[in-house]
Scaffold this active site. Sequence first.
Site, PDB file in Angstrom:
ATOM      1  N   CYS A  54      -9.244 -27.039  14.407  1.00  0.00           N
ATOM      2  CA  CYS A  54      -8.440 -27.086  15.635  1.00  0.00           C
ATOM      3  C   CYS A  54      -7.097 -27.776  15.373  1.00  0.00           C
ATOM      4  CB  CYS A  54      -9.219 -27.834  16.717  1.00  0.00           C
ATOM      5  SG  CYS A  54      -8.322 -27.914  18.271  1.00  0.00           S
ATOM      6  N   CYS A  58      -6.746 -34.797  18.665  1.00  0.00           N
ATOM      7  CA  CYS A  58      -7.600 -35.715  19.423  1.00  0.00           C
ATOM      8  C   CYS A  58      -8.277 -36.696  18.444  1.00  0.00           C
ATOM      9  CB  CYS A  58      -8.650 -34.947  20.215  1.00  0.00           C
ATOM     10  SG  CYS A  58      -7.933 -33.591  21.170  1.00  0.00           S
ATOM     11  N   CYS A  61     -12.105 -36.528  17.478  1.00  0.00           N
ATOM     12  CA  CYS A  61     -12.784 -35.241  17.268  1.00  0.00           C
ATOM     13  C   CYS A  61     -12.919 -34.836  15.797  1.00  0.00           C
ATOM     14  CB  CYS A  61     -12.060 -34.147  18.041  1.00  0.00           C
ATOM     15  SG  CYS A  61     -12.969 -32.589  18.003  1.00  0.00           S
ATOM     16  N   CYS A  98     -23.700 -23.978  27.877  1.00  0.00           N
ATOM     17  CA  CYS A  98     -22.301 -24.384  27.736  1.00  0.00           C
ATOM     18  C   CYS A  98     -21.799 -24.029  26.340  1.00  0.00           C
ATOM     19  CB  CYS A  98     -22.167 -25.893  27.915  1.00  0.00           C
ATOM     20  SG  CYS A  98     -22.938 -26.513  29.411  1.00  0.00           S
ATOM     21  N   CYS A 129     -21.034 -21.984  31.216  1.00  0.00           N
ATOM     22  CA  CYS A 129     -19.934 -22.947  31.190  1.00  0.00           C
ATOM     23  C   CYS A 129     -19.198 -22.755  29.868  1.00  0.00           C
ATOM     24  CB  CYS A 129     -20.481 -24.362  31.280  1.00  0.00           C
ATOM     25  SG  CYS A 129     -19.176 -25.620  31.192  1.00  0.00           S
ATOM     26  N   CYS A 189     -15.631 -28.758  35.574  1.00  0.00           N
ATOM     27  CA  CYS A 189     -16.386 -29.803  34.876  1.00  0.00           C
ATOM     28  C   CYS A 189     -15.358 -30.643  34.135  1.00  0.00           C
ATOM     29  CB  CYS A 189     -17.371 -29.157  33.898  1.00  0.00           C
ATOM     30  SG  CYS A 189     -18.182 -30.318  32.783  1.00  0.00           S
ATOM     31  N   ARG A 267     -22.855 -36.327  34.260  1.00  0.00           N
ATOM     32  CA  ARG A 267     -23.586 -35.904  33.067  1.00  0.00           C
ATOM     33  C   ARG A 267     -23.533 -36.956  31.969  1.00  0.00           C
ATOM     34  NH1 ARG A 267     -22.027 -30.269  30.886  1.00  0.00           N
ATOM     35  NH2 ARG A 267     -22.918 -29.665  32.849  1.00  0.00           N
TER      36      ARG A 267
HETATM   37  N1  SAM Z   1     -11.302 -27.753  22.379  1.00  0.00           N
HETATM   38  C1  SAM Z   1     -11.744 -27.887  23.689  1.00  0.00           C
HETATM   39  C2  SAM Z   1     -11.109 -29.050  24.410  1.00  0.00           C
HETATM   40  O1  SAM Z   1     -10.784 -30.050  23.782  1.00  0.00           O
HETATM   41  O2  SAM Z   1     -10.961 -28.976  25.626  1.00  0.00           O
HETATM   42  C3  SAM Z   1     -13.232 -27.940  23.860  1.00  0.00           C
HETATM   43  C4  SAM Z   1     -14.138 -28.736  22.959  1.00  0.00           C
HETATM   44  S1  SAM Z   1     -13.996 -30.498  22.991  1.00  0.00           S
HETATM   45  C5  SAM Z   1     -14.991 -30.923  21.614  1.00  0.00           C
HETATM   46  C6  SAM Z   1     -14.844 -31.044  24.445  1.00  0.00           C
HETATM   47  C7  SAM Z   1     -14.924 -32.526  24.723  1.00  0.00           C
HETATM   48  O3  SAM Z   1     -15.894 -33.135  23.893  1.00  0.00           O
HETATM   49  C8  SAM Z   1     -13.688 -33.372  24.487  1.00  0.00           C
HETATM   50  O4  SAM Z   1     -12.763 -33.279  25.533  1.00  0.00           O
HETATM   51  C9  SAM Z   1     -14.263 -34.766  24.399  1.00  0.00           C
HETATM   52  O5  SAM Z   1     -14.276 -35.390  25.664  1.00  0.00           O
HETATM   53  C10 SAM Z   1     -15.691 -34.525  23.891  1.00  0.00           C
HETATM   54  N2  SAM Z   1     -15.848 -35.049  22.520  1.00  0.00           N
HETATM   55  C11 SAM Z   1     -15.349 -34.516  21.401  1.00  0.00           C
HETATM   56  N3  SAM Z   1     -15.654 -35.264  20.318  1.00  0.00           N
HETATM   57  C12 SAM Z   1     -16.364 -36.324  20.779  1.00  0.00           C
HETATM   58  C13 SAM Z   1     -16.947 -37.476  20.166  1.00  0.00           C
HETATM   59  N4  SAM Z   1     -16.838 -37.690  18.853  1.00  0.00           N
HETATM   60  N5  SAM Z   1     -17.603 -38.350  20.937  1.00  0.00           N
HETATM   61  C14 SAM Z   1     -17.709 -38.143  22.269  1.00  0.00           C
HETATM   62  N6  SAM Z   1     -17.166 -37.087  22.903  1.00  0.00           N
HETATM   63  C15 SAM Z   1     -16.504 -36.189  22.187  1.00  0.00           C
HETATM   64 FE1  SF4 Z   2      -9.568 -29.509  19.313  1.00  0.00          FE
HETATM   65 FE2  SF4 Z   2     -11.459 -31.334  19.236  1.00  0.00          FE
HETATM   66 FE3  SF4 Z   2      -9.270 -31.801  20.632  1.00  0.00          FE
HETATM   67 FE4  SF4 Z   2     -11.022 -29.931  21.510  1.00  0.00          FE
HETATM   68  S1  SF4 Z   2     -11.384 -32.127  21.333  1.00  0.00           S
HETATM   69  S2  SF4 Z   2      -8.798 -29.766  21.389  1.00  0.00           S
HETATM   70  S3  SF4 Z   2     -11.758 -29.181  19.529  1.00  0.00           S
HETATM   71  S4  SF4 Z   2      -9.379 -31.534  18.412  1.00  0.00           S
END
Ligand code: SAM
Ligand code: SF4
Length: 341
Positions: A54, A58, A61, A98, A129, A189, A267
């Site tokens: 990606c 973030c 992530c 989801c 979802c 959500c 949740r």
């Molecule tokens: N890429 C899309 C986005 O960011 O909207 C969808 C997938 S993203 C992994 C969905 C959510 O998972 C993120 O917004 C974050 O809140 C949560 N998330 C991701 N990595 C995480 C982690 N290591 N610990 C807890 N929550 C996490």
């Molecule tokens: Fe990409 Fe992870 Fe951020 Fe979702 S949370 S936009 S998968 S970097």
Amino acid sequence: MTQIRTDWTREQIAEMFDLPFTELLFQAATVHREYHPPEQVQLCTLLSIKTGGCPEDCGYCSQSVKADSGVEATKLMDVRAVLQTAAQAKDAGSQRFCMGAAWRNPKDRDMPAIVEIVKGVRAMGLETCMTLGMLTPKQADMLKEAGLDYYNHNVDTGPEYYERVISSRNYQDRLDTLQNVRDAGINVCSGGIVGMGETREDRVGFVHTLATLERHPESVPVNALVPVKGTVLGDMLADTPLAKIDDIEFVRTVAVARITMPMSMVRLSAGRESMSEATQAMCFMAGANSIFTGDKLLTAPNAGDDSDGALFAKLGLTPLQGEEPLRQARTGVDQQMEPAE
Ligand code: SAM
Ligand code: SF4
Ligand code: DTB
């Protein structure tokens, strides 16, 4: 009946966080019982339909190209393979399926396959979802037309701390996508992550953002950061273990979300695998009423069906049957009005 309010002030939310813990828990449990059967917890299954690679940054992530987490990038899964996994989830008792994709946003060329997936999963009698990143109004309309029930897009944290976690898109981008989803008539959500090194004040801002949206999200995921090696935040936490969120503070966040958004499904999402049974029980007491089942979240491990079965038996919890209260209310009454008793 507790009124649904969207005019919460930051001060009111901060005062709630400050309550003696047992008082806060009592208030949250009381509100919970007004709107939800307290012994029922919704079961949702999560599948990563497009993993890794990606372009967003973030800091939490494992799927960001900026992270050195060892997660391999894949292409969008084949529609049939997604449907097979959905069938297994249904057999295992899941109510909602989801699907997540590691995208900044879906490309127009991805939309036909996504639409086919939504239609197929829905035809199995599962709620659908998706979480695919930012959406344009047109893409949101296409998903609605395909029959998508929910779209997950998290604000992640309070507006002030947000820029310390993500720089590749801003808070307003997130709110704009939520608005596009809402305008398309898809259930929203939206939640975030606790334990990213933010302050109490940031958690107040996080709940305040969601609780003052024109309509509360139907579903509010509260994730505990899963610290992944090779991500900015995972590595920071490994170096400063004291920054790890305290269990009681996590439960407080769940309770404040429940009190401010009484009808929403709250949740208990990522992070359960490293939470004690007692902490999870307190979260259910504080009003959490939805979890992800199965051994895996998107890339991180989840508590798993065996341990969840044992926990549910121990606590006398049962899987939620039927529709959520906020969705029921939406079909007839306006959210701002008191729901029928
Ligand atoms: N890429 C899309 C986005 O960011 O909207 C969808 C997938 S993203 C992994 C969905 C959510 O998972 C993120 O917004 C974050 O809140 C949560 N998330 C991701 N990595 C995480 C982690 N290591 N610990 C807890 N929550 C996490
Ligand atoms: Fe990409 Fe992870 Fe951020 Fe979702 S949370 S936009 S998968 S970097
Ligand atoms: C959400 O708020 N939590 C889920 C879901 N929305 C998509 C995702 C949690 C991801 C946890 C980290 C991982 O598995 O990589």
